[in-house]
Every structure is written in C-alpha cells, then in structure tokens.
Scaffold this active site. Sequence first.
Site, mmCIF file in Angstrom:
data_model
loop_
_atom_site.group_PDB
_atom_site.id
_atom_site.type_symbol
_atom_site.label_atom_id
_atom_site.label_comp_id
_atom_site.label_asym_id
_atom_site.label_seq_id
_atom_site.Cartn_x
_atom_site.Cartn_y
_atom_site.Cartn_z
ATOM 1 N N ARG A 136 0.831 -1.213 0.000
ATOM 2 C CA ARG A 136 0.000 0.000 0.000
ATOM 3 C C ARG A 136 0.863 1.259 0.000
ATOM 4 O O ARG A 136 0.485 2.275 -0.573
ATOM 5 C CB ARG A 136 -0.988 0.002 1.166
ATOM 6 N N GLU A 185 -9.608 6.418 6.673
ATOM 7 C CA GLU A 185 -8.180 6.668 6.531
ATOM 8 C C GLU A 185 -7.804 7.908 5.724
ATOM 9 O O GLU A 185 -6.842 8.593 6.083
ATOM 10 C CB GLU A 185 -7.506 5.439 5.890
#
Lengths: 799, 227
Positions: free
Chosen positions: A333, A740
């Site tokens: 990620r 997030e």
Amino acid sequence: MRTLTDLSRPPAGPETTDRHTAPAEPRQAPTHDSATLHVTGRARYLDDQPAPVDALHVAVGLSPTARGRLTQLNLDAVRRAPGVVDVITVVDIPGKTDVGPVFPGDPLLADAEVRYVGQPLFAVAATDFKAARRAVALAEVEIDAQPAQLDAVAAAEAEEWVRPPHVQQSGNWQQALAGAAHVLEAEQFVGGQEHFYLEGQACLALPNEDDGVIVHTSSQHPSEVQKLIAEVLGVAFHAVTVEVRRMGGGFGGKETQAAPWACLAALLARRTGRAVRMRLPRGDDMRATGKRHPFHNRYRLGFDAQGVLTGGDITVIGDCGHSPDLSEAIVDRAMFHADNAYSLGDARVTGIPARTHNPSNTAFRGFGGPQGMMIVERAMDDIARHLGEDPLTIRKRNLYRPGRDVTHYGQHVEQTALLHEIVSRLETDSDYWARRDAIRTYNASSPVLKKGLALTPVKFGISFTAKHLNQAGALLHIYTDGSVMINHGGTEMGQGLHTKVGQVVARELGLDNSAVRISATRTDKVPNTSPTAASSGADLNGMAARNAAMQVRERLFDFAAEHYQFDREAIRLENGDLVVGHGENEHRIAWGELIQAAYLGRVSLSATGFYATPLIHYDRTTGQGRPFYYYAHGAAVSEVIVDTLSGEYRVTRVDILHDVGDSLNPAIDTGQVEGGFIQGMGWLTSEELKWDATGRLLSDGPATYKIPTIGDTPPDFCVSLLEGHPNSQASLYRSKAVGEPPFMLAISVWSALRDALSSLADYRVRPALDTPATPERVLFAAQDLRRVPETKTPAETPR
Amino acid sequence: MDDRERLEAEVSYYDPTRQPASPSRRHFLKTAGASGLAVAAAPALSSVSYAGSPDDPDTQTDAPPAEGKQRITLVVNGQRQQLDVAPNVILLDALRHGLQLTGTKKGCDHGQCGACTILVNGTSINSCLSLAVTHDGDEITTVEGLEKDGQQHPLQQAFLKHDAYQCGYCTAGQMMSALAVLQDDDIGTRDADVREAMSGNICRCGAYKNIVAAIQSARSAVKGGKA
C-alpha cells in the site's frame, strides 16, 4: 408465539437504549449509536463488563532481550506464588503455536528463539491482577543474547526480509531518467506511530459447557480471533464464539494484534474452567505490540522545465519488525501511494519489507499509504525549490489529468477533474496566494520567526488489496412488534459504523432510525467476516445490510400485493408505513400491522445479506491491476509559524476540503476528517518513538510519547466536505469511505514546516526534514540551512 | 475462600433461576444495586470479578476491616460509602472495583492521559495517581454523578449535541475536567483558555474541535448555577 404484542402500547425500550433518550432537538443526521451511553459513563468497554466473581486475571512474562536463545525459563517460584492458579508456556498449547494472521511467524509464546523485547514468554493466571504481576516478576529467565538487527536499511541491504520485495513498473523508467531535463534524488526517514488506543488490549474469556469458549474482546477482527483461538485450542471454529461490542479506539492496532491476548485468555479459561480476564498494562501494551511501520524512502525522479515528472525510481523500505504480520500488504500500500495524486510518468516503485528485531509492526490508519505518499510530497517540494516555483504550482502541474491518468500499477484514475476542482477550490477558499505573499513579506522582515504555508492533496485507494477480504455479511431480523435488529461483520471503534449501518437499514425499510438496533458483532451471527479496516467498514457492511433489508422488503411487497390486493409495482415503504398509490388513491398500512400480518401469513422476517466489491483485481506477479474500487480525495492547506532558534512551532491555521462522495452522515464524516488530520499531525510532528541501542522502547507512556492534545488543535481549523460530487462508482448510496484518507491531509503540516525552513535560504534549498518533525529536528534543519552559503544553489544530481 | 466455595459461587452465577439474595451469594457478588448506588441499568447478576481479590476494596460494613485494610468513608455522588481498602489501593480502582462505578476509565494508569479524571471536593484530579486511603471523608463526583433526578447535566447535553466523542473512552474524563474548568474563575473564557486548561485530557480520536465547542456551549448553563 401464541399471541402478538399490542402495537398501541408505547415502544418498550430499556434504559440503555440511546435513541429513546436522544435530545429532542432535530438533527441533520442521527447521532452516534452510543451517544447517551458515552456521556453517562454507561457504555461498557471490555474492562467494565461484569464477569463471574471467580474470574482469573492474566499477566504475561515478556522478553527483556531483543534477540537470543532462551536457555532457561524456570517458573517454579511463579507457580508457587500466592494466588497463582495456572502458568503456561509454549509446551502447554494444545493446538497451533503460531498465530501469524497471514503468514506464519508469530509464536503465541516464545519457543527457543527470542526475537524482540516484549515478546511473550509465558502467561500467569491468578486470582487477582496484582498477584499475577507479582508472580511474573519471580520467573528466572536466561537468554543467550545475540546481536539484534535494529536497522531496517541494513536489513534490507542484507536481504533480511519478512517477505520478498515487490516491484511495480510502468514504461521505461531508465530512459525517462536519462532523457529528463532535470533529475533530483533524496532520501527520507518517516517515523512510526504508537496507536495509543485509549482502551488498551483487553479481553474476557468464558469457558462454555463443552470444549469451547466465548470470548469478549476489543478487536477489529472477531472472525480472525475466533479462527486463531480455535487453532490454538485445537477445536473446531464452531466451538469458539467471539463478541465485540465496541472498542475504545482501534486505529489498526487491534486488527491483528488483539488476537494473541485473546488466545492466551481462552487457553487459560479452558485449562482452569474459569472465566479469565486480561488487560495489558499500558507500558506492556506499548512495548509488546507493533506500531505503524517506520519507512526509509528514496526517490530519483526526472522532470521537465515545468517541473512535471517524466519518470524515475522510488524505493520504500518498511521496518516490519520480526514477522510478516500484515507487512506485505502494508508495504504494497505504501507502493500504491508513492504517487499520491500525481502521475509519476515512467516509473519503477520497489517495496522492501525489512525484518528487524522489533515487535511486528502492523496496521495503522492508512496502512502504509501515508508513508508512501511522503516520498512524492517531498519530491514536489524539492522540485519547486529547484526550479524556484511555488510548491503549489508544481503540485498542480503534476496532478493526474486526462492523458496522464494511469498509475504506475496500471489503474486508471477516473475522477481527475474532481482532483483539480478540490485543489483549485481550496486554493481560492483558503486565500492561498494572498497568504503566500503576506508570508513572504513577513518572513523577509522577521529574522527568527518564520511562517510556512503548504497545500497538499490526497488520493487514497479504497478496497482491501487482498481481494478476498472485500466481502461482508449481515443478519437482519424483524420482530413481531416491528422492531428491527441488524447485525453485521463490522466492529465499532468510535468511527460511527453502527450508526451508518443502522441508517442504511432504516432508509431501505422506510423507518425511523430509532426502529433499528444494532447488536454487538458476534461470530455466531455473521460468520467469516473481514476486519473492520481499510476504511471499508461502511462500504462493505452497509451494502450487506442493505442487501438483507432489500430481501425482506421484497418479501413484504410480495405478501402485501397478495394479502391487501395491492399493485405490486406501486408499493413503497416510507415514514413507517407501507404505501401504495398517491393522493386520493393512497393506502397506508402501518409498519407494525404489516409485520404482524406477514408473520401470521408465514413470511420469513429474517434475512442474511452479502456483498462483494466488484471490478477489483491485482496481479502481484506483474505488479499491475485495479486494486481499488475507487479513490477518495481531499486537500489541506496548513500554515505554521516556526521559531528557528529553538525549533518550536505552532500550526496556526488549517483549511480542509474533503471528498466523501454523497455523505452518509456529515457529522460523523466531518469528525473523521478532523480526527484523522489531528492524528496524522501527531504522527508527523510530535509522536516520536525512541528505542535504546538494545531494542528496548524508551517512549513507553504518554509522558515520553507526545500525542496531540486539545492545545495542539489548530486555533483556526476549517473543515468542509465536498458537496455535489457523488462517487463515480456504485458504492453505498454513492458515498465514499472516510476512515483513513483524511489522515494524510496532515502531510500539509510537514510541508508547511519545510516551507518555513526554506525561507531561511530564500526558498532555493531543499531542507531535509525527517519525521516526526519534532522541534529538535526542525532546529537541526534550521541550523543546516543557515550554514548554506547564500550564493551557492545546490547542484543537481550528476547524471 | 477456597476453590470449592468459588465453584459453588460459579454454579450459582450460571443459574439464572436463582434469586440473587442469599447471604452466601452476597458475600461473593457485590452488585451495584446492593451497594445502594444510583448506577443505572445494573443487571441483577452484575458482579465484577475484582470483588474477590484480596487487594481490592471490601464494601461490607458489618465486620471490622480485614487485616491490612483500613476503613474509609467516601461521599460519592452524594452517597456515603464505606470501604475497607488496602493502603496501596488507588482511588480509581476503589471506585471501579469496590463501588462498580466503571464510568471512570483507566487509560494510561500513569496520570498522563486524563481518562480517569474525577472531582474531589470540587477539584479535578487523576484518580489513578491518588491512594484511596488519603480520601477518607472526601466528596467525590464521577461521571455517574452528573445526572440529577434523571436530568442530564448541561455538559452531558452539550457533549451530546456537539458529538464531542468518537470512541467515547475519554469522554468521562473530558467532562469532569471540563466541569472543573468551567467552575474555575481563574481560567479565562476564550477557546484558547479552554484548550490550555483541557490539555491534560487526551482524545486519541481527535474530537477536540467538538469538545471545545461543547464546553463553550455549556458555559452559561454551568455558570448559571444549573450545575
């Protein structure tokens, strides 16, 4: 049942129900599902739950050494200590001893090898917590210490990995570098972060009548806790039930790392036949559990005279600690976000999951994404200084745009216009250019205090990059008084997930929110769930709940069409009624009446819902695919003032514009944006993890580890949600995930600090500023800049 | 108490048909109801596992204090409570384990996060840093004492209205600190003053903006004597 309840009586609601006591004032959106419980102190967290009076308490013996061989573990004195009922080591585990969530590598209790300070060696169950802790101190532990690897870069160079490195590549990056008008390179260290969930790791295990346990835990992933407990006990999964009512904060720290403690408690509960309570003391919690991965990043990027990237090479090295945990996906990620909102051109991105003798670093809001973004944001600032342009100008030129809209991993960026609109609106709304001029003027006449300003965008990919996790289940019941119970696989940690899912069901059934209740997340209600993580809680579980509600609704419509002789196509549910027709021809059947009639008509009033995210795929062998269903966007402008003689600074103003598609609940979403920003600001500024040379964590409490307080909140803090831009994908009511993405808006604070520092050398120098950018680091950076000869501009990297 | 006795206690715990009233049960099960506190929604079988621990407080009043324990009286949320506590028991544990007042939270246990804030004789303290025996005779207010006659305190209403929490774990401590701040005339009324005065209470979720708004909106009601 033989008789049905009288629907004319007022709805019965126990005291603990919030919605009945919610303030009378009408709200735009329903309040948090536990609002009243929170303000009255009645919301139960793990340690507030009643347990049988003979419950045992657990303390864990932790390794004092980062690396070595366990040569002696004499627990005789521990066993003899007052109050001790049971003591276990690895040999007492009947089933699997490894609780690694994805790959093996996490021993529940150490065998011969010790791999980090804080590694659990043994566990003690005693009649009270102090007795357990006193007993732990009596253990005779001898470890043959070996040199510990605590440097992730050295580990990466020595090919000490927890997983193999991974590469994503688009086009010919070497050619791009060779042909570039300019090339810059730099390195940066991006620090880790302690979760400091205010409720520490805690659980309560109750042995049941056969070979299983019921475990209450503060975990983001009850299904995985269930799986690991069953494996450790050597029993079938159906013998283990795991329940999570709420967490006092999670932030990723309870995605995998709540499980080991639940496994220990469950094992001790089975062995003793008694309830077992466990709660890590804060210091142990901070020492023994993993954190956000520190990253060491490098870029070597080429760009044209306008500062537009043509390509290059980025490497991100994650300090994964001693085991894989989730690190492969986390480093992935970071790589997926090494471009943030900018086209890298022809680029190669390499991720290296380095193994060190630290606790296994783990998920934390953003999951590597923030660390990856930091390198390209550094590059944007650096290019601007190099060309003598404003960093915002360079950022805008590099934003994904038609023709430059494919990422280095092959995903097409759909909403490029939205990205530009957010940046330009915030640029206008925050008065960026006027403030830029004012700051230049201020800095020119202020020798010590320097102001800085920065606008940074965020483009964050939404979906688990492990494709199979992008599924969710829900269980919906309608009882014969018309009240609705929805259960789903997601867990509540303060993000308002239960409120949002309740809203979805109420909307689908045309009911008031108060008619729908959510119960605790339990593995015996909805099985095989994914963690509440990756910002996906509402996206996935909301869709599953909607699916369940739609199934029941269709059954009710079928029933009503036949029972009341209504036109099936004209039936709808609204305002607590089943309605057909309009105006004079309108017929209404009250919800409760409908449900009782349907029950008597033998219609199933219960359904399981399911959802799987469409379209996503990623091929790790080629490093190409579409890992994300969509992107969430935002941008922030931060202004700081720095005392360049002490390094102290203040964040004076922050403006944020954030994209949540069509918001499910603006109050909750705004709270997530504000809170995410504050937490991100802490990560990049004050939250410094310190270890000594032997691998022992020194910052093991909030006195030494500085979490943003209310006094660190920017005094001028303006957060807006972007309106009128529904998700381009068919997500839940065209909303977007919000957990997030706002975290990374705080990169604007770090960039503003670099901006203020740059003023010391007439904005021509690229200051190195690793994070967290503590006053100490800011001071050192300022001192370095003052040493730069005024006439000399830094040279480009020789090619 | 030997293990056999414990086993019997456990058996009775799991039998839902038994009435929670026998003297032997009372010995083991300290229900919030039995202590006479106004703890809402305490189920009949509420028993916290701490009650049998030698280090934790006894609330029995019909016998002299056990060896090594001291008898103290606390006036908690307006109710007189007698507790026998070991000298090293902290006030937070006495409240949570002895009186089942679990609304006050243990965050860091080091006096650094503020989750355990309560009022002692009107002054806010970190209850995790204070020994229970030093509070003999003190008046203590916890989050459970904010509601009066079923009416929420203006601060509770304000925290509700402004969504001044996310996970909720710090909320009790925030409200108790806020009450002390609003009642302290030496603390200014600007947002900056509130932020400075509230800096001892960490909210890891970062709901600070709403917390300031809630406190400021409750100011007039609290200062107006409605508290």
